[in-house]
Design an enzyme around this catalytic site. Structure first.
Site, PDB file in Angstrom:
ATOM      1  N   LYS A  66      -5.484   3.108  -2.250  1.00 61.67           N
ATOM      2  CA  LYS A  66      -4.639   4.048  -2.987  1.00 61.67           C
ATOM      3  C   LYS A  66      -5.313   4.441  -4.297  1.00 61.67           C
ATOM      4  O   LYS A  66      -5.910   3.591  -4.975  1.00 61.67           O
ATOM      5  CB  LYS A  66      -3.283   3.392  -3.247  1.00 61.67           C
ATOM      6  CG  LYS A  66      -2.241   4.282  -3.907  1.00 61.67           C
ATOM      7  CD  LYS A  66      -0.916   3.527  -4.030  1.00 61.67           C
ATOM      8  CE  LYS A  66       0.180   4.348  -4.679  1.00 61.67           C
ATOM      9  NZ  LYS A  66       1.462   3.596  -4.760  1.00 61.67           N
ATOM     10  N   SER A 140       5.191   5.744  -2.798  1.00 60.89           N
ATOM     11  CA  SER A 140       4.125   6.572  -3.318  1.00 60.89           C
ATOM     12  C   SER A 140       2.795   6.330  -2.615  1.00 60.89           C
ATOM     13  O   SER A 140       1.852   7.106  -2.779  1.00 60.89           O
ATOM     14  CB  SER A 140       3.970   6.300  -4.829  1.00 60.89           C
ATOM     15  OG  SER A 140       3.624   4.941  -5.065  1.00 60.89           O
ATOM     16  N   SER A 164       7.169   1.230  -2.625  1.00 62.66           N
ATOM     17  CA  SER A 164       6.078   2.076  -2.129  1.00 62.66           C
ATOM     18  C   SER A 164       5.174   1.392  -1.120  1.00 62.66           C
ATOM     19  O   SER A 164       4.405   2.058  -0.428  1.00 62.66           O
ATOM     20  CB  SER A 164       5.232   2.581  -3.306  1.00 62.66           C
ATOM     21  OG  SER A 164       6.028   3.336  -4.186  1.00 62.66           O
TER      22      SER A 164
END
Length: 572
Positions: A66, A140, A164
């Protein structure tokens, strides 16, 4: 088995086939990763037959990261082009994966500054669901989940503050591991709400995810919030397992189909012999609202508010993200202090609620919105998605999200929530739901204990092991260097003796117990029992129950029975 180079080549072919450019913010050139794969193959060849081979536990594992987690030499943007910086050093979690032989393909798209559960709040494009491109991926950690769901990588790192690392897993039918806060250091991670952030792992199955999680956990002196495993860590659930599930009122946000699918997951526990009890989770859902509706949101402003203030109107800040974070600028410190005090009360409530249970089973999320539905109501839709996730980090709990089937035509997931540091308990319970065999314990600091009598499975004192969270390892035998007597105690117990000759192999069970758990056994050990070295049939030496030599005279020698249970059977 494909070589690392072959696996990298196949991954890049899959990237081209999938044609999902929005998954990546930075994708490394194929030949660069191929070169690393070649170097890894040389490292593997040199390590063959040496202790170094064990340290390359993830050799050839393909990883996506990420883009709020640093990878040396690649920009970290947190999904804001103006925030981009290129670190010289990787985040601790990434360093550990690479050292273990993993190969990083690139940095994945995300909700800007990790603020959102939808996966659409990014100037790099909304990340479409891997299974249904008209629906959201969840955020996210959107790109990381999709990279796993599309079969491009084996493992992806995400982060989780409000859910997330779990919501995107549920929306794709994959696994999301959200460890206890601090177990995975946040060194090299852009904060969202610093006290409640954790690095997470996405994987197609529990075993793959747990192997990666085992590598990245452990304290880091560079992260003052990182934590080690406690000495009394639980390594397994109780027997019988006790599971808490929400009352009917606690499941009200779900559709009828989702409630039915959730009940099937509950039924799997019941069928496995677990004791299931309905509990009122209203206090947990109340605590969850503090994350955005209370002053706790000030943590997000502390993380990136100054940057967003300086970049107002630049066209690259997501308006929903900026609105949430900048609105926290004027919150008074007294209100934050009051909400933190309230949160401490909710933590105590959560501990009391979970006391006596191995875990709490909840739905992972509510519904599966389309991209259009999120665009029409970005805040309300996001809030619904976090119904069962927002409270977990606020209350310092661990969680494992796994697939549970489908509902309303989309994947549906459930999450096992446990107390802090009961991560392995959560993994075992989740494994029971998906039919996965238990793997090695996390953490790997358990001590092996050989038991021969009343502590065996099915015997009256076995609960003393399971109450401590001890983990069954195997049924085996000792070497032929031991004898067994029936001690004249109440109740009768076997006494094990090491001998220089005339011994026999004796049946036993090996359990893993925490260091503090073993200490508890030693402190409570009644005479004439002892703990000492026992040699097993495979040659390894473990701690085991024995007896004082003074107790042997007059005791019946039962070595010829081969074990305590056979001796008991002989008594009729």
């Amino acid at each position: 088995m494909p070589t690392p180079t072959e696996r990298v080549r196949a991954a890049y072919r899959r990237i081209a086939e999938a044609d999902r450019p929005e998954v990546w913010i930075t994708l490394r050139p194929e030949e660069e990763v191929v070169a690393e794969a070649g170097a890894l193959e040389e490292r593997l060849a040199a390590a063959a037959g040496t202790p170094e081979a064990e340290r390359i536990a993830l050799a050839g594992t393909l990883v996506a990261v990420k883009d709020n987690i640093d990878v040396a030499g690649l920009p970290t943007t947190a999904a804001h082009p103006g925030f981009a910086r290129t670190p010289d050093v990787s985040a601790t979690a990434v360093e550990r994966l690479v050292e273990a032989g993993a190969l990083v393909l690139g940095k994945t798209n995300m909700d800007q500054f990790a603020t959102g559960l939808v996966g659409t709040r990014s100037p790099y494009g909304a990340v479409r669901n891997a299974l249904d491109p008209a629906r959201i991926s969840g955020g996210s950690s959107s790109g990381s989940a999709v990279a796993v769901a599309l079969g491009i990588v084996d493992v992806a790192l995400g982060t989780d503050t409000a859910g997330s690392g779990r919501v995107p897993a549920a929306l794709h039918g994959i696994v999301g591991l959200k460890p206890t806060l601090g177990l995975v250091p946040n060194t090299g991670v852009v904060p969202a709400a610093r006290p409640y952030d954790t690095v997470t792992v996405f994987a197609p199955d529990l075993a793959t995810g747990q192997r990666a999680l085992a590598v990245v956990t452990g304290p880091d002196p560079r992260d003052p919030a990182s934590r080690g495993w406690p000495a009394d860590v639980r390594l397994a659930p109780r027997d019988p397992i006790r599971i808490a599930v929400p009352t009917v009122e606690g499941l009200a946000p779900l559709s009828e189909a989702e409630r039915e699918t959730f009940q099937r997951a509950v039924d799997r526990f019941t069928e496995a012999g677990a004791e299931v009890e309905r509990v009122d989770i209203a206090p947990l859902l109340e605590a969850a609202r503090l994350l955005y509706d209370g002053a706790i949101v000030a943590e997000r402003h502390a993380a990136v508010g100054e940057f967003l203030e300086a970049h107002r109107g630049d066209g690259r800040s997501d308006p929903t993200v900026a609105g949430i974070i900048l609105a926290a600028a004027d919150l008074p410190a007294s209100r934050l202090a009051a909400d933190q005090h309230r949160l401490a009360g909710y933590r105590a409530t959560a501990r009391a609620l979970l006391s006596g249970f191995d875990g709490l089973l909840v739905p992972t999320t509510v519904g599966h919105p389309t991209l259009d539905e999120v665009a029409a109501d970005p805040v309300g839709t996001n809030s619904r998605l976090g119904t069962y996730t927002n409270f977990v980090n606020l209350l310092d709990l661990a969680a494992v999200a796994v697939p549970a089937g489908t509902a309303d035509g989309h994947p549906f997931g459930v999450t096992v929530v446990t107390d802090a540091f009961d991560d392995q308990v959560a993994l075992d319970l989740a494994g029971l739901l998906v039919g996965a065999e238990p793997g090695p314990a996390l953490p790997a600091n358990g001590l092996e204990l050989a038991v021969f009598g009343a502590h065996l499975r099915g015997q009256p004192l076995n609960h003393q092991l399971t109450d401590l969270g001890a983990r069954f390892v195997e049924a085996t035998t000792t070497s032929a260097d031991h004898r067994m007597v029936a001690l004249r105690t109440t109740p009768p117990k076997p006494g094990l003796l090491r001998v220089d000759g005339g011994g026999s192999a004796l049946r036993c069970e090996v359990w893993e117990v925490s260091p503090a758990g073993l200490g508890a056994f030693l402190a409570a050990l009644p005479a004439p029992m002892t703990l000492g070295a026992v040699t097993l049939a495979d040659g390894r030496t473990v701690v085991g129950f024995g007896c004082e030599p003074a107790a042997v005279p007059g005791a019946e020698d039962i070595t010829h029975h081969g074990g305590w249970l056979a001796y008991l059977e002989s008594l009729g």
